[in-house]
Each structure stands twice: as C-alpha cells, then as structure tokens.
Design an enzyme around this catalytic site. Structure first.
Site, PDB file in Angstrom:
ATOM      1  N   TYR A  97      -1.329  -0.735  10.302  1.00 51.65           N
ATOM      2  CA  TYR A  97      -1.438  -1.039   8.862  1.00 51.65           C
ATOM      3  C   TYR A  97      -0.175  -0.580   8.118  1.00 51.65           C
ATOM      4  O   TYR A  97       0.380  -1.319   7.293  1.00 51.65           O
ATOM      5  CB  TYR A  97      -2.681  -0.316   8.316  1.00 51.65           C
ATOM      6  CG  TYR A  97      -2.995  -0.598   6.868  1.00 51.65           C
ATOM      7  CD1 TYR A  97      -3.594  -1.794   6.482  1.00 51.65           C
ATOM      8  CD2 TYR A  97      -2.722   0.345   5.878  1.00 51.65           C
ATOM      9  CE1 TYR A  97      -3.905  -2.042   5.148  1.00 51.65           C
ATOM     10  CE2 TYR A  97      -3.031   0.115   4.550  1.00 51.65           C
ATOM     11  CZ  TYR A  97      -3.629  -1.089   4.189  1.00 51.65           C
ATOM     12  OH  TYR A  97      -3.923  -1.327   2.863  1.00 51.65           O
ATOM     13  N   SER A 152       0.867  -1.193   0.000  1.00 55.05           N
ATOM     14  CA  SER A 152       0.000   0.000   0.000  1.00 55.05           C
ATOM     15  C   SER A 152       0.896   1.233   0.000  1.00 55.05           C
ATOM     16  O   SER A 152       2.010   1.198   0.552  1.00 55.05           O
ATOM     17  CB  SER A 152      -0.863   0.020   1.268  1.00 55.05           C
ATOM     18  OG  SER A 152      -1.481   1.283   1.416  1.00 55.05           O
TER      19      SER A 152
END
Ligand code: NAP
Length: 248
Positions: free
Chosen positions: A156, A143
């Site tokens: 995350y 990501s």
C-alpha cells in the site's frame, strides 16, 4: 456557492466512503458526476443517494479501474453520456495488509494494480478530453502512508508513494495544456477501510494524531472540491496532507 456548474467529474471508488463523499460534494457545487466503483450495487446506491439530494447529478458506472481496456471503454461511454470530463478524481484504492515475511505476490500485485495502475489507466483514458476541457483537473487520493511508510503496508505504501510520483510527473507533462494534477494525502479517516482496524490499533493511531481524532470523509471531500474549483487554477504538482497534523 456553485462553482462547478457545467462541469463533469469522474470519481473512481465513488461507491462508498471518501469517494462517495467527494462525488456528493462535487454534485453539491453543481457538477455532473460519474460515480465509478467495482460493483454495480455500490455505485448505483451511491448515485441514487446523491440524486436524491441533487436530482440528475449522478450516473453510476461499474468498472474495475485495474482493467486497462475496461477503463478505455468507460471513457467512451462517459463521453457519450455526459459529453466531456473536466475533473478526474482517482480515489479507488484497496489494502491487503501483512508483514513482508507473509505478504503474497498476489497481495502486492492487486494493490499496485488498483491503487497505482488504476490511476495510470484513467489518466490515459481521459487525458485527451481533459486537455480540451475548461478548467481541467486531476486529483489523486494518495495517503500519509505513501509519505511516511508503515509496517505491514509495504504494498500500500509503495502504491501511494508511486501515486505521488505519478502526480508530479503528470503535473509537469500536462501543465502546458493547463491541466493541473495534485494529490491529497488523507491521514486516518473513518470509513469501511479503517473500520477493519482493531481497537488497539485505532488507539495507537489516535495517539500519533496531534488533533487527537480520526478525520471524517467530509474533511477530504472539502479539499478535493476546492482543488477542483476554478479558485485552485494556480496549484499543481502538490501533495496536500489532510491528516490532523500527523505528518507535519
Ligand atoms: P473504502 O471505504 O474501502 O471504499 C473504496 C471504494 O473504492 C469502493 O467504492 C470500492 O468499490 C472502490 N474500489 C476498490 N477497488 C476498485 C477497483 N479496482 N475499481 C473500481 N473501484 C474500486 O475506502 P476509503 O476509506 O473510502 O478510501 C478511499 C481512498 O482513500 C483510497 O484510495 C484509500 O487508499 C485512500 N485513503 C483512505 C484512508 C482512510 O483512512 N480511510 C486514508 C488514506 C487514504 P466497491 O464499493 O464496488 O467495492
């Protein structure tokens, strides 16, 4: 173009969103695809949809990638069902967002266990078969948040930055066996995951995207399908941002 005929792909998190589109795109190129997700209903539905378009191309497997033993078992079952594995796509991922002040230990552990340890588990389980397969590929879905960080996503962000480091280490370690390993780092893509964001957050995000819109699942699937193809044989250890210019 049918560049993946006779290839077998495993796509984790293939039940919805980006993973389902990746599985569909690989099947469209002729691959047989193992669609893996947590719930049997989700991967079963995704496999049915893919089979409706490309008959006999998809098989569903309900497995939690964070469970090391279950992933070892999955590799055995897929070996029996599909014979080999040429392409492993580590796409399963979750968020448990919150500012550090409020983030619980469980939120940290669950995200790291799925997003990072999940990839360790699958690479460990499939690496032997990949090393013997034709045109072997590992593609990890990271990501942009693993590259630039984000307030409220320490868990995350750490998991995706870890996945990028893991990608490079695996690329170096398996290069001698011609297994390539790359990461794709999506920006903000329209899926269930980003549907959770409020309209105010979505507007603030769009303002930071030079191309001015969220991406579509197809934007990620196309790049993954290229990396999985024989045409990408000389690319390894790379992180390809597909983010509308967010991180340039
Ligand atoms: P999504 O719509 O929430 O779908 C996630 C998929 O992963 C589901 O099929 C889910 O299974 C599966 N999954 C979750 N935990 C799992 C586990 N422990 N074991 C097996 N499968 C598991 O997510 P998405 O937006 O498509 O995101 C896919 C990947 O792209 C993730 O790694 C995410 O971090 C990354 N990404 C997404 C964006 C974005 O903007 N959407 C941006 C950057 C990166 P069930 O269907 O059974 O629940």
């Amino acid at each position: 173009m049918s560049s993946l005929i006779n290839k077998v792909a495993v796509v984790t998190g293939g039940g919805r969103g980006i993973g389902q589109e990746i599985a569909r795109s690989l099947a469209a190129q002729g691959a047989k695809v193992a669609v893996v997700s947590r719930s049997a209903s989700s991967c079963g539905k995704a496999a049915d949809e893919i089979n409706a378009a490309f008959p006999g191309s998809a098989t569903a497997y309900a497995v939690d990638v964070a469970d090391h033993a279950a992933v070892q078992e999955l590799a055995k079952t897929i070996g029996e069902d599909l014979g080999t594995v040429n392409i492993l796509v580590n796409n399963a991922g979750i968020t448990r967002d919150g500012l550090l002040m409020r983030m619980k230990e469980e939120d940290w552990d669950t995200v790291l266990d799925t997003n990072l340890k999940g990839a360790f588990n699958t690479v460990k389980a499939f690496m032997r078969v990949l090393m013997k397969a034709e045109d072997p590929r590992i593609i990890n879905i990271a990501s942009v948040i693993g590259l630039i960080g984000n307030a409220g996503q320490a868990n995350y962000s750490a998991s995706k930055a870890g996945l990028i480091g893991f990608t490079k280490a695996v690329a170096r370690e398996l290069a001698g066996r011609k297994v390539t390993c790359n990461a794709v780092a999506p920006g903000f893509i329209t899926t269930d995951m980003t549907d959770e964001l409020s309209d105010a957050i979505k507007e603030a995000v769009v303002a930071k995207i030079p191309l001015g819109v969220f991406g579509e699942t197809k934007d990620i699937a196309e790049v993954v399908t290229f990396l999985a193809s024989p045409a990408a044989r000389y690319i390894t250890g790379q992180v390809i941002a597909v983010d509308g210019g967010m991180t340039m």
